[in-house]
Scaffold this motif. Structure first.
Motif, PDB file in Angstrom:
ATOM      1  N   UNK A 138       4.109   0.114   5.447  1.00 54.36           N
ATOM      2  CA  UNK A 138       3.342  -0.437   4.334  1.00 54.36           C
ATOM      3  C   UNK A 138       3.101  -1.934   4.514  1.00 54.36           C
ATOM      4  N   UNK A 139       4.099  -2.643   5.030  1.00 52.26           N
ATOM      5  CA  UNK A 139       3.930  -4.079   5.296  1.00 52.26           C
ATOM      6  C   UNK A 139       2.806  -4.292   6.297  1.00 52.26           C
ATOM      7  N   UNK A 140       2.826  -3.526   7.385  1.00 50.71           N
ATOM      8  CA  UNK A 140       1.782  -3.674   8.402  1.00 50.71           C
ATOM      9  C   UNK A 140       0.405  -3.326   7.847  1.00 50.71           C
ATOM     10  N   UNK A 141       0.354  -2.371   6.894  1.00 48.80           N
ATOM     11  CA  UNK A 141      -0.937  -1.969   6.308  1.00 48.80           C
ATOM     12  C   UNK A 141      -1.566  -3.086   5.479  1.00 48.80           C
ATOM     13  N   UNK A 142      -0.749  -4.060   5.034  1.00 47.17           N
ATOM     14  CA  UNK A 142      -1.299  -5.206   4.290  1.00 47.17           C
ATOM     15  C   UNK A 142      -1.895  -6.248   5.228  1.00 47.17           C
ATOM     16  N   UNK A 143      -1.597  -6.131   6.543  1.00 48.45           N
ATOM     17  CA  UNK A 143      -2.004  -7.154   7.496  1.00 48.45           C
ATOM     18  C   UNK A 143      -0.902  -8.161   7.776  1.00 48.45           C
ATOM     19  N   UNK A 144       0.214  -8.051   7.033  1.00 45.77           N
ATOM     20  CA  UNK A 144       1.376  -8.910   7.278  1.00 45.77           C
ATOM     21  C   UNK A 144       2.171  -8.364   8.452  1.00 45.77           C
ATOM     22  N   UNK A 187       1.199   9.228   5.493  1.00 41.21           N
ATOM     23  CA  UNK A 187      -0.148   8.660   5.513  1.00 41.21           C
ATOM     24  C   UNK A 187      -0.125   7.332   4.763  1.00 41.21           C
ATOM     25  N   UNK A 188      -0.292   6.238   5.511  1.00 46.23           N
ATOM     26  CA  UNK A 188      -0.269   4.893   4.945  1.00 46.23           C
ATOM     27  C   UNK A 188      -1.528   4.140   5.372  1.00 46.23           C
ATOM     28  N   UNK A 189      -2.326   3.652   4.421  1.00 40.45           N
ATOM     29  CA  UNK A 189      -2.184   3.821   2.977  1.00 40.45           C
ATOM     30  C   UNK A 189      -2.597   5.231   2.539  1.00 40.45           C
ATOM     31  N   UNK A 225       0.838  -1.205   0.000  1.00 38.27           N
ATOM     32  CA  UNK A 225       0.000   0.000   0.000  1.00 38.27           C
ATOM     33  C   UNK A 225       0.873   1.255   0.000  1.00 38.27           C
ATOM     34  N   UNK A 226       0.614   2.210  -0.895  1.00 36.39           N
ATOM     35  CA  UNK A 226       1.485   3.388  -0.995  1.00 36.39           C
ATOM     36  C   UNK A 226       1.335   4.329   0.197  1.00 36.39           C
TER      37      UNK A 226
END
Length: 332
Positions: free
Chosen positions: A306-312, A243-245, A219-220
């Protein structure tokens, strides 16, 4: 059996301290049940591993091994965490290629190309994947004319070291009187200086990586600097909002993902990279800024966000990156 990983940090540039912060995050998130991690510090004087008792053990550069009291340690892979030279400019990658040690980043040619902002821009311009701002490159020992620069480019411009990161030595120039000082500031960091037309708009940055031959985007993030631009203070001392995402329309997100994937593919990238773009305020077109082949990964850096925003979580993410290193090695 657990894999032995050399986590390589430090480096020769002003980004040394940033690299150590990146290495702390990576080490904390490499699964101890799968990997034995040895943090190797590289600086201009020595390459060494520090034992739990504080003893420095020098790396044998013949095969990048360690001779510890418990025996000789050879590594299954290197996880490179060096920003700048020699970990982001292809030098370390070339050495690892010569001794046959697989590693987590782009190869030596891609690393060298993307580290040189001007060369990277020229290559991408020929691919017709994304817009590139007009620019001029200066070399320390080649005479240049301020007048000719001003004829080629429109103010404002950014003046930056051509081969440096973390916004070290970067200036925004809004009047001709500021240009000479900005050039000297950049030459203090590098032998090449890139002068690039300013594109007014929103700054967007996106992580990209590949697993099993499939390219993935994270996510950008939109970067809103509290300073005049995203300088060192904004990046590392809290003078920015990230701001992520990013809150952007679906069609822009799709376009950003597509362009980032195309650039990753065309440049033959490997591992996780971060690409920076500007959404032109006037034309609503995306302009490419640069590729970071070793993006910062301290706890609050953009890629971990960004990694955390994917749920990973980062442990899964770094594990997948290393699995890809071993998959590629096994397929050769």
């Amino acid at each position: 059996m657990k894999k032995k990983i050399a986590l390589v940090a430090g480096g020769y540039s002003g980004e040394y301290v940033i690299s150590l912060g990146t290495a702390v995050t990576i080490e904390k998130n490499l699964d101890a049940s799968r990997f034995d991690v040895y943090k190797i510090i590289i600086d201009r004087k020595e390459w060494y591993y520090e034992t739990a008792s504080g003893q420095k053990v020098q790396i044998d550069k013949n095969d990048f091994s360690l001779n510890l009291e418990s025996g000789k340690v050879t590594f299954d892979a290197a996880f490179i965490a060096i920003h700048g030279s020699p970990g982001e400019d292809g030098r370390l990658q070339g050495y690892f290629d010569m001794i046959g040690l697989p590693y987590s980043t782009c190869n030596s040619i891609v690393s060298a190309l993307t580290f040189n902002k001007s060369f990277c821009n020229k290559v991408l311009k020929d691919f017709h994947v994304v817009n590139i701002a007009n620019s001029v490159v200066l070399y320390r020992h080649v005479p240049y004319s301020l007048g000719a620069i001003m004829e080629s480019l429109k103010l404002p411009v950014f003046v930056k070291p051509n081969e440096s990161g973390s916004s070290l030595g970067v200036s925004k120039v809004t009047s001709p009187e500021q240009l000479m000082g900005a050039i000297e500031k950049s030459f203090a960091e590098d032998n090449q200086v890139l002068i690039e037309e300013f594109i007014e708009g929103r700054e967007l940055t996106i992580g990209v990586y590949a697993i099993n031959g499939k390219i993935h985007t994270l996510p950008p993030t939109e970067i809103i600097s509290k300073n005049e631009f995203f300088d060192y203070e904004a990046k590392y001392q809290g003078a920015s909002n990230e701001i992520t995402p990013a809150q952007i329309p679906e069609d822009l997100l799709s376009q950003l993902n597509r362009k980032a994937e195309n650039i990753y593919l065309h440049l033959n990238c490997k591992g996780v990279v971060r690409m920076d773009f500007i959404l032109n305020k006037h034309s609503n077109e995306l302009y490419f800024l640069e590729v970071n082949t070793m993006p910062g990964q301290s706890e609050n850096s953009i890629v971990p966000q960004q990694v955390r925003a994917t749920g990973m979580n980062l442990m899964d993410f770094y594990g997948r990156l290393l699995d890809e290193v071993f998959r590629v090695k096994g397929s050769r």
